[in-house]
Scaffold this motif. Sequence first.
Motif, mmCIF file in Angstrom:
data_model
loop_
_atom_site.group_PDB
_atom_site.id
_atom_site.type_symbol
_atom_site.label_atom_id
_atom_site.label_comp_id
_atom_site.label_asym_id
_atom_site.label_seq_id
_atom_site.Cartn_x
_atom_site.Cartn_y
_atom_site.Cartn_z
ATOM 1 N N ALA A 123 3.465 7.558 17.320
ATOM 2 C CA ALA A 123 2.823 8.881 17.398
ATOM 3 C C ALA A 123 3.825 9.934 16.962
ATOM 4 N N PHE A 124 3.349 10.910 16.218
ATOM 5 C CA PHE A 124 4.226 11.986 15.741
ATOM 6 C C PHE A 124 3.842 13.289 16.431
ATOM 7 N N PHE A 125 4.840 14.123 16.618
ATOM 8 C CA PHE A 125 4.662 15.435 17.235
ATOM 9 C C PHE A 125 5.421 16.474 16.441
ATOM 10 N N VAL A 176 0.849 -1.180 0.000
ATOM 11 C CA VAL A 176 0.000 0.000 0.000
ATOM 12 C C VAL A 176 0.891 1.238 0.000
ATOM 13 N N ILE A 177 0.434 2.287 -0.661
ATOM 14 C CA ILE A 177 1.110 3.588 -0.588
ATOM 15 C C ILE A 177 0.235 4.491 0.275
ATOM 16 N N VAL A 178 0.838 5.149 1.233
ATOM 17 C CA VAL A 178 0.105 6.120 2.066
ATOM 18 C C VAL A 178 0.825 7.464 2.010
ATOM 19 N N THR A 179 0.097 8.519 2.338
ATOM 20 C CA THR A 179 0.711 9.846 2.362
ATOM 21 C C THR A 179 1.715 9.935 3.503
ATOM 22 N N PHE A 180 2.703 10.786 3.316
ATOM 23 C CA PHE A 180 3.757 11.000 4.310
ATOM 24 C C PHE A 180 3.223 11.950 5.378
ATOM 25 N N LEU A 181 3.463 11.597 6.616
ATOM 26 C CA LEU A 181 2.956 12.405 7.729
ATOM 27 C C LEU A 181 4.144 13.110 8.379
ATOM 28 N N ASP A 182 4.086 14.438 8.468
ATOM 29 C CA ASP A 182 5.166 15.161 9.136
ATOM 30 C C ASP A 182 5.110 14.916 10.641
ATOM 31 N N GLY A 183 6.252 15.014 11.272
ATOM 32 C CA GLY A 183 6.315 14.888 12.727
ATOM 33 C C GLY A 183 7.423 13.952 13.152
ATOM 34 N N LEU A 184 7.740 14.006 14.450
ATOM 35 C CA LEU A 184 8.801 13.175 15.026
ATOM 36 C C LEU A 184 8.239 12.352 16.164
ATOM 37 N N GLY A 222 -0.038 13.328 14.731
ATOM 38 C CA GLY A 222 -0.623 12.208 14.012
ATOM 39 C C GLY A 222 -0.215 10.851 14.551
ATOM 40 N N ALA A 223 -0.959 9.838 14.124
ATOM 41 C CA ALA A 223 -0.698 8.465 14.563
ATOM 42 C C ALA A 223 -0.440 7.597 13.338
ATOM 43 N N ILE A 224 0.431 6.593 13.522
ATOM 44 C CA ILE A 224 0.721 5.656 12.441
ATOM 45 C C ILE A 224 0.591 4.219 12.965
ATOM 46 N N ASP A 225 0.781 3.261 12.073
ATOM 47 C CA ASP A 225 0.919 1.851 12.444
ATOM 48 C C ASP A 225 -0.323 1.310 13.167
#
Lengths: 328, 328
Positions: free
Chosen positions: B201-203, B100-108, B210-213
Amino acid sequence: MAVYTQVSDEALAGFLAGYDLGEALAFKGIAEGVENSNYYLETRKGRYILTLFEKRVNAADLPYFIGLKQHLSSKGYPCPEPVMGLDGQALRTLEDRPAVIVTFLDGLSPRRPTAKQCRSLGEGLARMHLALADFKGHRENALGPSSWRRMWDGRGADAEAIQPGLEAEVNACFERINAARAFSANLPRGTIHADLFPDNAFFLGEAFSGAIDFYFACTDALAYDLAVCLNSWAFEEGNATDASRLEYNFSKGSALIAGYQSVRPLEAAEREALPALCLGSAMRFFLTRLSDWSSTPAGALVKPKNPLEYAARLAFHRKIESAEGYGA
Amino acid sequence: MAVYTQVSDEALAGFLAGYDLGEALAFKGIAEGVENSNYYLETRKGRYILTLFEKRVNAADLPYFIGLKQHLSSKGYPCPEPVMGLDGQALRTLEDRPAVIVTFLDGLSPRRPTAKQCRSLGEGLARMHLALADFKGHRENALGPSSWRRMWDGRGADAEAIQPGLEAEVNACFERINAARAFSANLPRGTIHADLFPDNAFFLGEAFSGAIDFYFACTDALAYDLAVCLNSWAFEEGNATDASRLEYNFSKGSALIAGYQSVRPLEAAEREALPALCLGSAMRFFLTRLSDWSSTPAGALVKPKNPLEYAARLAFHRKIESAEGYGA
């Protein structure tokens, strides 16, 4: 693939405060390079790669490598450009390691280069040599001919263990290399990449878009760099999937040489030395792989590369008598 | 860190031909996730993550996970948004794996979250629960309470081997969990992330971005998700660096709960069940880690996480009598 050093939030923020890049918007370990830790870094100013140098790289060499990339960038040659800190220094410290931020280079490393890509790579290599002609830095080739004998001493049994008969084959290659020494002493020298494998070259479609990973760069015969590329770009599995049966793809090899010569024609002495240079550069990679292969514990994080892939190249080169054998 | 599957040039080009994204400008394996292979992908249209699902993920669950991210994205919740192919499908095949391709989410992802980040994460978790309230998908929690006893059976000796006395401690925790079952049967349920560790989780600065996985997402008690987060965000090394001495950081835990409640106040039954939910979720991670720890050969590519970190949490939770003990 490698991220050896984790970077804490505070360390990253403190490190970036030394640059005019703004705060990190993204920071991801990337599976690239086996010597250092690399991170994809994004800020409001753009996209970068942050590299932390691990202990296999000699810190004393870092100013040379950084100066080399600055030189190439200043000439418009596509490579990662070191980013200066607010103090005017590109080489800084992060998590107790030397660290550098470089610009992100677009492009993809080919897994199986095409003949067109080989031609474009040859052009890119020659352009690199020309762009570095007035680079003032100097670094001995630590993995040059004088190191090979030392790397080989005491390794005969390791070679026999992976392929019976290999010890005698390597010794025969050494005889040939020694006999050819006289040719290669007076070849045109300059700054070479010395490790321009497909992993270290980027392409957009069929066109070379830049080179990375200059951590073996040194001062040596320019045609030796071409020989390294012939070994790493023009050999491939034929019908067999056996590492010992790699074949020279004449179309790819001759395209690479033609691309190189379209920018910087080889001198007669370089053409004459080409088989010995190919044999020598195959020896260099065979020996470092043999050493890694024998010293890496089973199940280690980084899998060693198979030295037999280079034993196959040695066997091929030993039969080649002239540059025509490579399609030059 | 993980790139298990290499993607050939032809396979990538063929795969991208099924999307309206253009050709790849960059494609790099990233050291993120331990279950799947992830690549940073850039095209003229933007930045993406390409994921190849390896065999640990059940392919039958993939439409659920993708539907969940599509649902969250459609509500404006910050998470990777699946990109549709030209055929309207987000779930496709690459190198013989679902991809799957997903959009890139900014954050650390924070390495050591601050109390402010914990508060923001709590808000982000509650907003996720609300955004998923009308999500139609359903998936059982394969690692829910009914699986724990089975995971524990026969593991007593493994537990004793890593810390003498641990078998009795775990058995005592099971008694406590069983006694509390009655509370948690009728808690508000919905779609939960179930694995919202700091890695996922990204900050941007102190603010949750945002959240991933979502590959453990399932239908379960909402407050169980909060308990998973208390375990993974609010415990830290105090003065000791010993995994068995992790401490609950009351400021961070209470900030996380307060953040959650600022968006979705806990019901009385959820408050009452909180200690049992924290104990239960600590049990879930203790057991999967114990299993991985005992079954992973020494020197494997992915290092197993230390189960003792969760044994320390079990010991803490067993002494807590009410939600006040967490600062709720």
